[in-house]
Design an enzyme around this catalytic site. Structure first.
Site, PDB file in Angstrom:
ATOM      1  N   GLU A  29       0.570  -1.206   0.439  1.00 28.40           N
ATOM      2  CA  GLU A  29      -0.185   0.214   0.222  1.00 28.40           C
ATOM      3  C   GLU A  29       0.924   1.556   0.128  1.00 28.40           C
ATOM      4  O   GLU A  29       1.322   1.832   0.866  1.00 28.40           O
ATOM      5  CB  GLU A  29      -0.896  -0.001   1.551  1.00 28.40           C
ATOM      6  N   GLU A  60      -4.476  -6.958   2.614  1.00 27.55           N
ATOM      7  CA  GLU A  60      -3.047  -7.537   3.425  1.00 27.55           C
ATOM      8  C   GLU A  60      -2.768  -8.462   2.854  1.00 27.55           C
ATOM      9  O   GLU A  60      -2.197  -9.253   2.471  1.00 27.55           O
ATOM     10  CB  GLU A  60      -2.551  -7.184   4.889  1.00 27.55           C
ATOM     11  N   ALA A  84       3.108  -3.187  11.279  1.00 28.47           N
ATOM     12  CA  ALA A  84       2.816  -4.835  11.522  1.00 28.47           C
ATOM     13  C   ALA A  84       1.340  -5.372  12.144  1.00 28.47           C
ATOM     14  O   ALA A  84       1.648  -6.258  12.024  1.00 28.47           O
ATOM     15  CB  ALA A  84       4.212  -5.233  12.873  1.00 28.47           C
ATOM     16  N   HIS A 129      -1.013   0.964  15.447  1.00 25.77           N
ATOM     17  CA  HIS A 129      -0.219   1.072  15.085  1.00 25.77           C
ATOM     18  C   HIS A 129       0.989   0.747  15.660  1.00 25.77           C
ATOM     19  O   HIS A 129       1.807   1.553  15.666  1.00 25.77           O
ATOM     20  CB  HIS A 129       0.029   2.775  14.327  1.00 25.77           C
TER      21      HIS A 129
END
Length: 246
Positions: A29, A60, A84, A129
């Site tokens: 992305e 994803e 992650a 995040h």
């Protein structure tokens, strides 16, 4: 030798491998024209074009699934998971498919690819995040899990990961993306996966650390030695799977 930060070292490694091996492709992305949310892929789209640096939909599972197909057909994909935390929608692709292809095929097929993931907290990213999901992946047979603590290691480990014949989860501690600088050669070099590094010698206690915790440990060691006279040995694991037991 230039002094650069960790994000610049990552960018240098990607540029070197894209230039050296036309099988290498980068996808994810905003990795193309935008250069990545952290600018890790800045300039790659302009140099290598849309066939080598691919912007993908926000999916994803699709990113990782597509990369698995690319790897099985001879490419060397380097998909980026923007944070992650967002690897979890692709978790089934990673742990149930990617990690098992070599075993499942009786060693007839391998799946050489590197999934890059900015990991950890320290940037006020909040609940979606800031996670550190390495524990999930180091308990998954068939993967290699790598995390650098400084720019020099970041470049050498990433190049080695891209060249490895196995799938690699490459965790980049985003808290130190720009907070840590170091000398990094402009030429190509690799650091062997599975090998820890002795950062400093000590006689009283040993600290095992990885990623951004290496920098925190260095601060603690300085304080311990100056204030309490404690001699500390620090080992940077660098590769979490396979773990350097020796």
């Amino acid at each position: 030798m230039p002094q650069i930060n960790l994000i610049q070292a990552i960018n240098s490694a990607l540029f070197s491998e894209l230039e050296r091996d036309d099988r290498v492709v980068v996808l994810g992305e905003d990795v193309g024209k935008f250069g990545g949310v952290f600018r890790a892929t800045q300039g790659l789209f302009e140099n290598f074009g849309p066939d080598r640096v691919l912007d993908t939909p926000l999916c994803e599972a699709g990113i990782v699934g597509s990369a698995i197909g690319m790897a099985l057909y001879g490419l060397r994909p380097v998909p980026e998971i923007q944070f992650a935390d967002f690897s979890f929608p692709a978790f089934n692709q990673i742990v149930s498919e990617l990690s098992k292809i070599r075993y499942r095929s009786g060693n007839q097929y391998n799946c050489p690819m590197v999934i890059r993931m900015p990991t950890g907290g320290g940037i006020k990213g909040g609940i979606y995040h800031s996670t550190s999901p390495e524990t999930y992946f180091i308990h998954t047979a068939g993967l290699k899990v790598v995390t650098p603590s400084n720019p020099y290691d970041a470049k050498g480990l990433l190049i080695a990961s891209i060249r490895d014949e196995n799938p690699v989860i490459f965790l980049e501690p985003k808290r130190i993306y720009r907070a840590v600088k170091g000398e990094v050669p402009e030429e190509i070099y690799t650091i062997e996966l599975g090998k820890a590094k002795l950062v400093c010698k000590g006689t009283d206690v040993t600290i095992l650390a990885y990623g951004s915790s290496v920098q925190t440990s260095l601060e603690a060691i300085k304080s311990a030695e100056e204030e309490d006279g404690i001699s500390v040995e620090l080992i940077d694991l660098r590769t979490l799977l396979p773990y350097d037991i020796a």
